[in-house]
Structures are given as structure tokens and as C-alpha cells.
Design a protein around this motif. Structure first.
Motif, PDB file in Angstrom:
ATOM      1  N   UNK A  18       0.822  -1.219   0.000  1.00  0.00           N
ATOM      2  CA  UNK A  18       0.000   0.000   0.000  1.00  0.00           C
ATOM      3  C   UNK A  18       0.854   1.267   0.000  1.00  0.00           C
ATOM      4  N   UNK A  19       1.989   1.277   0.724  1.00  0.00           N
ATOM      5  CA  UNK A  19       2.836   2.479   0.772  1.00  0.00           C
ATOM      6  C   UNK A  19       3.434   2.787  -0.588  1.00  0.00           C
ATOM      7  N   UNK A  20       3.831   1.747  -1.325  1.00  0.00           N
ATOM      8  CA  UNK A  20       4.367   1.956  -2.673  1.00  0.00           C
ATOM      9  C   UNK A  20       3.289   2.509  -3.600  1.00  0.00           C
ATOM     10  N   UNK A  21       2.082   1.980  -3.468  1.00  0.00           N
ATOM     11  CA  UNK A  21       0.971   2.465  -4.295  1.00  0.00           C
ATOM     12  C   UNK A  21       0.633   3.904  -3.943  1.00  0.00           C
ATOM     13  N   UNK A  22       0.614   4.218  -2.649  1.00  0.00           N
ATOM     14  CA  UNK A  22       0.317   5.594  -2.216  1.00  0.00           C
ATOM     15  C   UNK A  22       1.313   6.573  -2.824  1.00  0.00           C
ATOM     16  N   UNK A  23       2.612   6.235  -2.766  1.00  0.00           N
ATOM     17  CA  UNK A  23       3.633   7.109  -3.335  1.00  0.00           C
ATOM     18  C   UNK A  23       3.450   7.259  -4.841  1.00  0.00           C
ATOM     19  N   UNK A  24       3.097   6.171  -5.508  1.00  0.00           N
ATOM     20  CA  UNK A  24       2.892   6.211  -6.961  1.00  0.00           C
ATOM     21  C   UNK A  24       1.686   7.063  -7.326  1.00  0.00           C
ATOM     22  N   UNK A  25       0.577   6.869  -6.618  1.00  0.00           N
ATOM     23  CA  UNK A  25      -0.643   7.642  -6.898  1.00  0.00           C
ATOM     24  C   UNK A  25      -0.402   9.123  -6.630  1.00  0.00           C
ATOM     25  N   UNK A  26       0.207   9.435  -5.501  1.00  0.00           N
ATOM     26  CA  UNK A  26       0.497  10.836  -5.180  1.00  0.00           C
ATOM     27  C   UNK A  26       1.443  11.438  -6.207  1.00  0.00           C
ATOM     28  N   UNK A  27       2.425  10.665  -6.658  1.00  0.00           N
ATOM     29  CA  UNK A  27       3.349  11.141  -7.688  1.00  0.00           C
ATOM     30  C   UNK A  27       2.646  11.396  -9.004  1.00  0.00           C
ATOM     31  N   UNK A  28       1.754  10.488  -9.403  1.00  0.00           N
ATOM     32  CA  UNK A  28       0.992  10.656 -10.636  1.00  0.00           C
ATOM     33  C   UNK A  28       0.141  11.920 -10.584  1.00  0.00           C
ATOM     34  N   UNK A  29      -0.563  12.105  -9.480  1.00  0.00           N
ATOM     35  CA  UNK A  29      -1.416  13.295  -9.357  1.00  0.00           C
ATOM     36  C   UNK A  29      -0.585  14.578  -9.381  1.00  0.00           C
ATOM     37  N   UNK A  30       0.596  14.553  -8.763  1.00  0.00           N
ATOM     38  CA  UNK A  30       1.467  15.732  -8.759  1.00  0.00           C
ATOM     39  C   UNK A  30       1.980  16.036 -10.160  1.00  0.00           C
ATOM     40  N   UNK A  31       2.338  14.999 -10.923  1.00  0.00           N
ATOM     41  CA  UNK A  31       2.793  15.191 -12.301  1.00  0.00           C
ATOM     42  C   UNK A  31       1.675  15.785 -13.159  1.00  0.00           C
ATOM     43  N   UNK A  32       0.455  15.270 -13.004  1.00  0.00           N
ATOM     44  CA  UNK A  32      -0.687  15.806 -13.758  1.00  0.00           C
ATOM     45  C   UNK A  32      -0.917  17.265 -13.382  1.00  0.00           C
ATOM     46  N   UNK A  33      -0.918  17.563 -12.091  1.00  0.00           N
ATOM     47  CA  UNK A  33      -1.129  18.934 -11.620  1.00  0.00           C
ATOM     48  C   UNK A  33      -0.077  19.882 -12.175  1.00  0.00           C
ATOM     49  N   UNK A  34       1.192  19.508 -12.080  1.00  0.00           N
ATOM     50  CA  UNK A  34       2.275  20.362 -12.572  1.00  0.00           C
ATOM     51  C   UNK A  34       2.173  20.577 -14.078  1.00  0.00           C
ATOM     52  N   UNK A  35       1.845  19.521 -14.821  1.00  0.00           N
ATOM     53  CA  UNK A  35       1.737  19.632 -16.279  1.00  0.00           C
ATOM     54  C   UNK A  35       0.600  20.562 -16.677  1.00  0.00           C
ATOM     55  N   UNK A  36      -0.546  20.432 -16.028  1.00  0.00           N
ATOM     56  CA  UNK A  36      -1.692  21.291 -16.357  1.00  0.00           C
ATOM     57  C   UNK A  36      -1.382  22.743 -16.008  1.00  0.00           C
ATOM     58  N   UNK A  37      -0.743  22.969 -14.863  1.00  0.00           N
ATOM     59  CA  UNK A  37      -0.355  24.330 -14.480  1.00  0.00           C
ATOM     60  C   UNK A  37       0.586  24.927 -15.517  1.00  0.00           C
ATOM     61  N   UNK A  38       1.495  24.093 -16.070  1.00  0.00           N
ATOM     62  CA  UNK A  38       2.452  24.558 -17.083  1.00  0.00           C
ATOM     63  C   UNK A  38       1.863  24.563 -18.492  1.00  0.00           C
ATOM     64  N   UNK A  39       0.556  24.455 -18.582  1.00  0.00           N
ATOM     65  CA  UNK A  39      -0.185  24.543 -19.846  1.00  0.00           C
ATOM     66  C   UNK A  39       0.081  23.364 -20.791  1.00  0.00           C
ATOM     67  N   UNK A  40       0.294  22.176 -20.224  1.00  0.00           N
ATOM     68  CA  UNK A  40       0.433  20.960 -21.020  1.00  0.00           C
ATOM     69  C   UNK A  40      -0.822  20.117 -20.871  1.00  0.00           C
ATOM     70  N   UNK A  41      -1.189  19.427 -21.927  1.00  0.00           N
ATOM     71  CA  UNK A  41      -2.316  18.507 -21.892  1.00  0.00           C
ATOM     72  C   UNK A  41      -1.787  17.133 -21.488  1.00  0.00           C
ATOM     73  N   UNK A  42      -2.448  16.481 -20.525  1.00  0.00           N
ATOM     74  CA  UNK A  42      -2.087  15.132 -20.106  1.00  0.00           C
ATOM     75  C   UNK A  42      -3.163  14.205 -20.639  1.00  0.00           C
ATOM     76  N   UNK A  43      -2.773  13.315 -21.569  1.00  0.00           N
ATOM     77  CA  UNK A  43      -3.737  12.459 -22.251  1.00  0.00           C
ATOM     78  C   UNK A  43      -3.497  11.000 -21.904  1.00  0.00           C
TER      79      UNK A  43
END
Length: 92
Positions: A18-43
Motif C-alpha cells: 500500500x505504501x508503494x501504491x500511495x507514493x505512486x498515486x500521489x506522484x501521478x497526481x502531482x505530475x498531472x497537476x504540474x503539467x496542467x499548471x504549465x499549460x500541457x495537456x495530459x492524455x
């Protein structure tokens, strides 16, 4: 579903800690957030796209005082689902 419920469901299906999954999910959401803020589309093929959408300047209304207010131009996060995902939900 909450984030914790999603993490638990993934752990049950994959057997990964579960801890590995939590880190992965949080990392994925952070990457999506940063990309959208930087005006990139995440598809995600077959799922949809995350991007930011521009809202034009408009006149709104303060309902408490019944006065007009100006809502300045701004950006909002936006998700556009794929046709395949929508079809799966529709037929479920």
C-alpha cells in the motif's frame, strides 16, 4: 471513492504494498497537476485528457447585495473524457 479506497483497491488487485501504491498515486497526481499548471495537456488513451481551460471575463451578480461584479478572466482545470470511456460508463 476516496484516495485511500483507490489505494486499497489497487493493493488488493495487484498485491503491491500500500505504501508503494500511495507514493505512486500521489506522484501521478502531482505530475498531472504540474503539467496542467504549465499549460500541457495530459492524455490517457482510452480514458481522457486533463488540461486547463480559459474562462473569459464576465459580469456576475452578488446575490446578497444584488449588485453586479466583474469576474476577471481566469483558468480552470478541465477533464475531457474519451468516447471509449463514456461508452463503457453508459453501458455499465
Amino acid at each position: 471513492m476516496t484516495t485511500t479506497e483507490v489505494i486499497s483497491a489497487i493493493a488488493r488487485k495487484t498485491g503491491i504494498d500500500r505504501n508503494d501504491i500511495r507514493k505512486t498515486v500521489e506522484g501521478l497526481l502531482q505530475v498531472i497537476e504540474d503539467a496542467v499548471i504549465d499549460n500541457h495537456r495530459v492524455h490517457f488513451s482510452g480514458f481522457g485528457s486533463f488540461y486547463k481551460k480559459k474562462r473569459a471575463k464576465k459580469i456576475g451578480r452578488n446575490l446578497n447585495t444584488n449588485t453586479a461584479i466583474v469576474v476577471e478572466e481566469h483558468y480552470i482545470p478541465y477533464f475531457n473524457h474519451s468516447k471509449f470511456f463514456a461508452e463503457k460508463v453508459k453501458n455499465a
